[in-house]
Design an enzyme around this catalytic site. Sequence first.
Site, PDB file in Angstrom:
ATOM      1  N   THR A  33      -2.340  44.626  41.819  1.00  0.00           N
ATOM      2  CA  THR A  33      -1.792  45.984  41.715  1.00  0.00           C
ATOM      3  C   THR A  33      -2.897  47.017  41.929  1.00  0.00           C
ATOM      4  O   THR A  33      -2.630  48.111  42.420  1.00  0.00           O
ATOM      5  CB  THR A  33      -1.090  46.243  40.361  1.00  0.00           C
ATOM      6  OG1 THR A  33      -1.962  45.878  39.314  1.00  0.00           O
ATOM      7  CG2 THR A  33       0.192  45.475  40.240  1.00  0.00           C
ATOM      8  N   THR A  92      -2.428  39.312  33.796  1.00  0.00           N
ATOM      9  CA  THR A  92      -1.196  38.571  33.505  1.00  0.00           C
ATOM     10  C   THR A  92      -0.881  38.682  32.018  1.00  0.00           C
ATOM     11  O   THR A  92      -1.784  38.655  31.190  1.00  0.00           O
ATOM     12  CB  THR A  92      -1.292  37.082  33.910  1.00  0.00           C
ATOM     13  OG1 THR A  92      -0.218  36.361  33.298  1.00  0.00           O
ATOM     14  CG2 THR A  92      -2.602  36.446  33.510  1.00  0.00           C
ATOM     15  N   ILE A 129      -8.905  45.775  35.516  1.00  0.00           N
ATOM     16  CA  ILE A 129      -9.671  44.542  35.729  1.00  0.00           C
ATOM     17  C   ILE A 129     -10.908  44.815  36.575  1.00  0.00           C
ATOM     18  O   ILE A 129     -12.001  44.336  36.283  1.00  0.00           O
ATOM     19  CB  ILE A 129      -8.792  43.486  36.423  1.00  0.00           C
ATOM     20  CG1 ILE A 129      -7.529  43.261  35.594  1.00  0.00           C
ATOM     21  CG2 ILE A 129      -9.527  42.176  36.594  1.00  0.00           C
ATOM     22  CD1 ILE A 129      -6.397  42.704  36.409  1.00  0.00           C
ATOM     23  N   HIS A 159       0.851  29.818  43.764  1.00  0.00           N
ATOM     24  CA  HIS A 159       2.129  30.167  44.389  1.00  0.00           C
ATOM     25  C   HIS A 159       2.053  30.235  45.914  1.00  0.00           C
ATOM     26  O   HIS A 159       2.947  30.785  46.548  1.00  0.00           O
ATOM     27  CB  HIS A 159       2.649  31.495  43.819  1.00  0.00           C
ATOM     28  CG  HIS A 159       3.057  31.391  42.382  1.00  0.00           C
ATOM     29  ND1 HIS A 159       3.113  32.468  41.531  1.00  0.00           N
ATOM     30  CD2 HIS A 159       3.408  30.316  41.632  1.00  0.00           C
ATOM     31  CE1 HIS A 159       3.500  32.051  40.324  1.00  0.00           C
ATOM     32  NE2 HIS A 159       3.674  30.755  40.370  1.00  0.00           N
ATOM     33  N   CYS A 187       6.182  25.303  60.368  1.00  0.00           N
ATOM     34  CA  CYS A 187       7.498  24.909  60.862  1.00  0.00           C
ATOM     35  C   CYS A 187       8.061  23.833  59.934  1.00  0.00           C
ATOM     36  O   CYS A 187       7.394  22.835  59.651  1.00  0.00           O
ATOM     37  CB  CYS A 187       7.376  24.366  62.287  1.00  0.00           C
ATOM     38  SG  CYS A 187       8.898  23.596  62.869  1.00  0.00           S
ATOM     39  N   CYS A 216       9.928  28.147  65.469  1.00  0.00           N
ATOM     40  CA  CYS A 216       8.779  27.431  66.007  1.00  0.00           C
ATOM     41  C   CYS A 216       8.787  27.469  67.537  1.00  0.00           C
ATOM     42  O   CYS A 216       9.809  27.190  68.166  1.00  0.00           O
ATOM     43  CB  CYS A 216       8.824  25.991  65.524  1.00  0.00           C
ATOM     44  SG  CYS A 216       7.495  24.955  66.142  1.00  0.00           S
ATOM     45  N   ILE A 258      -0.239  35.812  46.113  1.00  0.00           N
ATOM     46  CA  ILE A 258      -0.039  35.143  47.407  1.00  0.00           C
ATOM     47  C   ILE A 258      -0.635  35.956  48.547  1.00  0.00           C
ATOM     48  O   ILE A 258      -0.386  35.685  49.715  1.00  0.00           O
ATOM     49  CB  ILE A 258       1.475  34.906  47.670  1.00  0.00           C
ATOM     50  CG1 ILE A 258       2.250  36.244  47.635  1.00  0.00           C
ATOM     51  CG2 ILE A 258       2.060  33.926  46.657  1.00  0.00           C
ATOM     52  CD1 ILE A 258       3.720  36.106  48.052  1.00  0.00           C
TER      53      ILE A 258
HETATM   54 ZN   LIG Z   1       8.188  23.040  65.048  1.00  0.00          ZN
END
Ligand SMILES: [Zn+2]
Length: 243
Positions: free
Chosen positions: A30, A194, A235, A124, A132, A153, A108
């Site tokens: 954040t 957290t 932080i 995560h 794919c 793909c 992530i």
């Molecule tokens: Zn593929």
Amino acid sequence: MKEDNSIDILKKQIEKCNNIVFLGGAGVSTESNIPDFRSSDGLYKKKNYPYSPEYMLSHTFFVNHTEEFFEFYKNNLVYKDAKPNKAHIALSGLEKMGKLKAVITQNIDGLHQMAGTKNVLELHGSIHRNYCMNCNKYYSLEFILESQGIPRCERCGGIVRPDVVLYEEMLDTSILERSIQYISNAKILIVGGTSLNVYPAAGLISYFRGYPLVLINKEKTAFDNRADFIFREKIGEVLSKLI
Ligand SMILES: [Zn+2]
């Protein structure tokens, strides 16, 4: 515990220690302007979607409403211009000094790697890895962002999905096991951004046997009574003072 004083005491302990582990949550990101979707001022409350965010980020929704999933995902979970903040940079410096053994993150966004940290365990997954579902070919974030509708793909036409853990999906057991290993062996555990109410962060902390346990979080956490140091500031501010 007086805060000014505790920064100095902790700083001395960090100077002597070469086995520190950092466990981070949404609050780390954040500060790079990536909203925490669980917090009250998170993005979801501002927008009118027909379903709950948890449902739109679930495996069931992905399977049944794949196109809407990608629209929601690209608009709300991907912040491609986000830059590492003071927290990411301080941790990267600590790793270069040989003190920090691992960053374990629930985020992530890949910002720890962007700041130069090498050993990042992403509980995560990451928006930067996509594959794919049919032939496993890997794709970049740009590929997802540039795709219209459902990303397909180039080799086989299969759906290309982000390597991100959706609701109802299992965490990667090898990443979880390595995280437990690092935390069990750590001398100092710093937990930032957290509230520790959510799996798996809460469970991971219980493996820590070292001293001290350091919590940096603006709000109270479920582990405040077990912490040796608690900082309520940003932080990035706290970490750059410590390092
Ligand atoms: Zn593929």
